[in-house]
Design an enzyme around this catalytic site. Sequence first.
Site, short mmCIF file in Angstrom:
data_model
loop_
_atom_site.label_atom_id
_atom_site.label_comp_id
_atom_site.label_asym_id
_atom_site.label_seq_id
_atom_site.Cartn_x
_atom_site.Cartn_y
_atom_site.Cartn_z
N SER A 301 0.81 -1.21 0.00
CA SER A 301 0.00 0.00 0.00
C SER A 301 0.85 1.27 0.00
O SER A 301 1.54 1.55 -0.97
CB SER A 301 -0.95 -0.04 1.21
OG SER A 301 -1.91 0.97 1.15
N ASP A 312 10.19 5.32 -9.98
CA ASP A 312 9.77 5.87 -11.27
C ASP A 312 10.41 7.22 -11.57
O ASP A 312 10.56 7.59 -12.74
CB ASP A 312 8.25 6.00 -11.31
CG ASP A 312 7.56 4.66 -11.51
OD1 ASP A 312 8.26 3.63 -11.48
OD2 ASP A 312 6.33 4.64 -11.69
N LYS A 326 -0.52 -4.18 -3.45
CA LYS A 326 -1.84 -3.62 -3.12
C LYS A 326 -1.95 -2.24 -3.76
O LYS A 326 -1.30 -1.29 -3.33
CB LYS A 326 -2.04 -3.51 -1.62
CG LYS A 326 -3.40 -2.91 -1.23
CD LYS A 326 -3.54 -2.73 0.27
CE LYS A 326 -4.90 -2.17 0.64
NZ LYS A 326 -5.10 -0.79 0.15
#
Length: 588
Positions: A301, A312, A326
């Site tokens: 999460s 990223d 998740k």
Amino acid sequence: MNRITSPRFIPLVLSLGIVLGILIGNFYANHYAGNRLSIINTSSNKLNDLLHIIDDQYVDPVNMSDLVEKAMPQILKELDPHSTYVSAKDVEASMQDLKGSFSGIGIQFFIYQDSVRVVRVINGGPSESVGIKAGDRIIGINKKAYIGKNVSIDSTYKLLKGPKDSKIELEIYRPAIQKKLTFSITRNDVPINSVTAAYMADETTGYIKVNSFAETTYSEFLAALANLHRQGFKGLIIDLRGNLGGYLDPAIRMAMEFLPKDRLIVYTQGRRSPRQDYKSDGRGAYQNLPLVVLVDEASASASEIFSGAIQDNDRGTIIGRRTFGKGLVQEPIQFADGSMLRLTIARYYTPSGRCVQKPYSQGDEEQYENDLFLRAEHGEYFYKDSIKTSGKAYKTRLGRKVFGGGGIIPDIFIPRDTIGMTPYFKQAYTLNLLQEFAYVYSDKNRKELMQHQNLNELVNYLDKQNILEQFAWFGSSNGLKRRNLMLKKSQKLFTRFIYGNIIDNIMDEQSAIQYDNLSDPAMLEAIKILHQGSAFPKLTRTEGKFILGFQQTDKHIALICSRIFKLPYYATESTNPKNYKRNIQKNA
């Protein structure tokens, strides 16, 4: 004029017609259907009608409130694995860890031989103020004996916790003086720290362990950073292993500390939830600090949001094993009776556009829960090549390939450390004998152990006490058959686990984490990466024997190289989500 058509009789005629129609309709409905299910078939609320029919016609009396409480979770299971229902009595407990505090007496305890043993008294808590000490045994609560087979962790929690300013009376047995004592304690707020360790791993490397993302996490994190800054750290390791997540906001705020302005951190989107972007504000104080993030299969999460944003944006190196996966966002919805629905309203996406939610089948909760076991069967915890993802490939800002649909795959894979694992150690661990022995040893030798306040001093002292031999005798007297060859083979594992628990009992959790990290493979790799100056990711491309590599900050060189070798490079940062997406597609 005929009397029956007189205007004053028209209402009577209409009423008789309606009644007659209802009677005829009911006759045919009962005649052909035989029951009242036809009503449900034309209803817009079958569930409500079903409950009314059960309440009205079921053969035995039914507790309708209890039936609804049991039905709610079953309905939500048919949606996704993370939409859940929490009963009114469990709401407070479910939110406790995320609030950063609870109302209690301020102790950490361990249950051994059917009694509650005080392991640690929390500094500044209610128990410390009245004189409760580590090593005390709780033998009575509110003038009732509390010892024996009925003593459990759950029942103890329920008895010791309570509303703020409420009182509780404890009867204590103190072995040090062999006396019973009685204490009246007023419950108060007890903090739950989500940053469980922050220290200098060496002269230049700072380390922060974040256990969850709660209301107080960001402020705790800033305090830890400030402390490390005063000690002169030049690189940082953030440990998110075992962090199952929590609130979105602290994860975003933490990421902002390391990212330049207008970098996308995460975005959420759902059927009824329009896309919402969360971007960095450029005010972070550590935008150029070398960074490594540790993750594993229990990082979920908000942990994946943070590590995904770092990965990223090519801002740091992710080390460990594939995270949980998740990628669903739940909104808490309160009912009038105090119960709560946590309904999935959106998915979250990392800056590259990937959703890390692993696949699931609606209603098949067992398959979803068994995913971590399936990873073990496939060898994923031990071999990087065994990692399987169902998602497509995406590109980071530099053009590195990342994948969605099944967690965050680390940049550097660290297999589980199973060196020295034997059936003897597994049995000792499963029977909880390692923790029990550590407590018994700590309790018996507390006075001597407390004299060693420094971690190195305590470890050196334990090295001279032949701890492993003492454990072997303890194990054999508690149903664990002694196996000398396996004991020798698992020596390092036994030492690591037992020492860690003793250090936790005598000193604190941070000291135990610090000791465990001394031999942790992921931690050692992270320190090596920072020392080598390679925490900022590089894009590499092999052509024959030539390897091209450039730093994230070398934009001009990167742009030239991208033209020569046709490597993707993102030269612009767009604040418009549509333009940002178009840039990715164009350069992919």
